[in-house]
Write a protein that holds these residues in place. Structure first.
Motif, mmCIF file in Angstrom:
data_model
loop_
_atom_site.group_PDB
_atom_site.id
_atom_site.type_symbol
_atom_site.label_atom_id
_atom_site.label_comp_id
_atom_site.label_asym_id
_atom_site.label_seq_id
_atom_site.Cartn_x
_atom_site.Cartn_y
_atom_site.Cartn_z
ATOM 1 N N VAL A 197 0.860 -1.296 -0.015
ATOM 2 C CA VAL A 197 0.192 -0.029 0.025
ATOM 3 C C VAL A 197 1.016 1.441 -0.006
ATOM 4 O O VAL A 197 0.439 2.229 -0.596
ATOM 5 C CB VAL A 197 -0.924 0.016 1.083
ATOM 6 N N SER A 198 2.040 1.091 0.863
ATOM 7 C CA SER A 198 2.631 2.272 0.888
ATOM 8 C C SER A 198 3.409 2.486 -0.611
ATOM 9 O O SER A 198 3.738 3.751 -0.979
ATOM 10 C CB SER A 198 4.146 1.969 1.694
ATOM 11 N N ASP A 199 3.895 1.679 -1.296
ATOM 12 C CA ASP A 199 4.286 1.477 -2.666
ATOM 13 C C ASP A 199 3.326 2.000 -3.659
ATOM 14 O O ASP A 199 3.590 2.978 -4.517
ATOM 15 C CB ASP A 199 4.924 0.336 -3.353
ATOM 16 N N VAL A 200 2.006 1.687 -3.500
ATOM 17 C CA VAL A 200 0.988 2.185 -4.446
ATOM 18 C C VAL A 200 0.889 3.577 -4.279
ATOM 19 O O VAL A 200 0.578 4.567 -5.048
ATOM 20 C CB VAL A 200 -0.373 1.514 -3.993
ATOM 21 N N LYS A 201 0.861 4.185 -3.004
ATOM 22 C CA LYS A 201 0.618 5.604 -2.560
ATOM 23 C C LYS A 201 1.797 6.504 -3.480
ATOM 24 O O LYS A 201 1.762 7.414 -4.016
ATOM 25 C CB LYS A 201 0.476 5.798 -1.257
ATOM 26 N N PHE A 202 3.117 5.726 -3.226
ATOM 27 C CA PHE A 202 4.374 6.426 -3.835
ATOM 28 C C PHE A 202 4.191 6.601 -5.391
ATOM 29 O O PHE A 202 4.201 7.711 -5.858
ATOM 30 C CB PHE A 202 5.509 5.659 -3.468
ATOM 31 N N TYR A 203 4.005 5.438 -5.828
ATOM 32 C CA TYR A 203 4.140 5.425 -7.591
ATOM 33 C C TYR A 203 2.778 6.194 -8.028
ATOM 34 O O TYR A 203 2.738 6.176 -9.572
ATOM 35 C CB TYR A 203 4.066 4.008 -7.929
#
Length: 244
Positions: free
Chosen positions: A156-162
Motif C-alpha cells: 500500500v505504501s508503494d501504491v501511494k508512492f508510485y
C-alpha cells in the motif's frame, strides 16, 4: 436421507457459545472485511500541465487504478502536440493477490471448521488427530496473516508512492513537464486500503488468540494439565530398632 437425518440430529448449536466456536464466527467476519476492502478498491489521481506553453490554460489528466494494482499497465495519456503515453511505476500485484488469497483461505477454513464443530462435535472431541490438524492449520493461517499483512502494508505504501506523479518521478519522465512546471491535480483516496491493513493485522491478533483455546483441546495440553498420579502405597516399614 437417513445420512442427512443423522447429520441434522447431530446439530450442536451450543458449540457457538464456546470460545472455539464463537471466535470462528468473528474470524469469518473479519476475513471478509479484509479481502473485500482490498478487491473493491478503485480510485484515481490526476496531474495538470500546460502542454509546453505558459500561455495555455492548465490541462488536467486523470488516471485510474484499482485491484490488483498492476500499475505498469496504468496509462497516463497527454494530448498536447500529439499524444504522449506514460506508465506508472512497478506492479504491486503480488502482495495484493497474496493478501487476498490468505483472506479467502481463512474465510473458507472458518466455514469448514464451523461445520465440523456444529455437526461433528462428538467426532472432534474423540479424535485427537482432528484436533491436532485443526490446531496446526490454525497456526499456519495465523503466520500467513502476519506475513501477508506486513507485505500488503508495504504494498500500500508503494501504491501511494508510485501513483503520486510528483514523488514517483513521473514529472521528470514527461517531456511536457520539462519546459513548463506540472502540478499534482489530486491524489487517490486510500482510506479503504488503510482499513484493509488494519483488518489484516486484526485477523492475525484474533487468530493468535484463538490458538490458545484450540491448544486446550489438544492431547498435549490435557497431558500437561493432568494431575500427577499418587504413588502406590508400599508395605509398611518397620521403625528402625536402636542398637547398643
Amino acid at each position: 436421507m437417513e445420512a442427512v437425518g443423522q447429520v441434522a440430529s447431530a446439530f450442536n448449536g451450543r458449540v457457538l457459545k464456546e470460545p472455539r466456536g464463537f471466535i470462528r464466527i468473528i474470524l469469518f467476519i473479519v476475513a471478509i472485511f479484509a479481502f473485500a476492502t482490498t478487491t473493491s478498491f478503485r480510485t484515481s489521481s490526476s496531474l495538470k500541465t500546460k502542454c509546453n506553453n505558459e500561455s495555455n490554460p492548465w490541462k488536467e489528466v486523470v488516471y485510474q487504478y484499482s485491484y490488483p494494482f498492476d500499475l505498469q499497465s496504468v496509462q497516463v495519456v497527454l494530448s498536447c502536440n500529439g499524444t504522449s503515453t506514460y506508465h506508472l511505476g512497478q506492479s504491486e500485484t503480488a502482495p495484493a493477490q497474496f493478501y487476498v488469497f490468505v483472506g479467502v483461505i481463512a474465510f473458507l477454513y472458518c466455514i469448514g471448521a464451523l461445520i465440523l464443530y456444529i455437526f461433528f462435535d462428538d467426532l472432534y472431541r474423540k479424535n485427537n488427530r482432528i484436533v491436532i490438524v485443526d490446531f496446526v492449520i490454525s497456526v499456519v493461517v495465523t503466520a500467513l496473516w502476519l506475513i501477508s499483512s506486513s507485505a500488503w502494508a508495504q504494498g500500500v505504501s508503494d501504491v501511494k508512492f508510485y501513483t503520486d506523479p510528483s514523488e514517483s518521478g513521473l514529472f521528470q519522465m514527461m517531456a511536457e513537464c520539462k519546459k513548463v512546471a506540472c502540478q499534482v491535480g489530486h491524489l487517490g483516496n486510500f482510506a479503504s486500503l488503510n482499513v484493509s491493513i488494519i483488518f489484516g493485522f486484526l485477523n492475525f491478533l484474533v487468530w493468535a488468540a484463538n490458538l490458545w483455546f484450540l491448544y486446550k483441546e489438544t492431547p498435549w495440553f490435557k497431558i500437561r494439565s493432568k494431575p500427577p498420579s499418587s504413588p502406590e502405597a508400599g508395605p509398611p516399614q518397620q521403625p528402625p530398632t536402636n542398637q547398643y
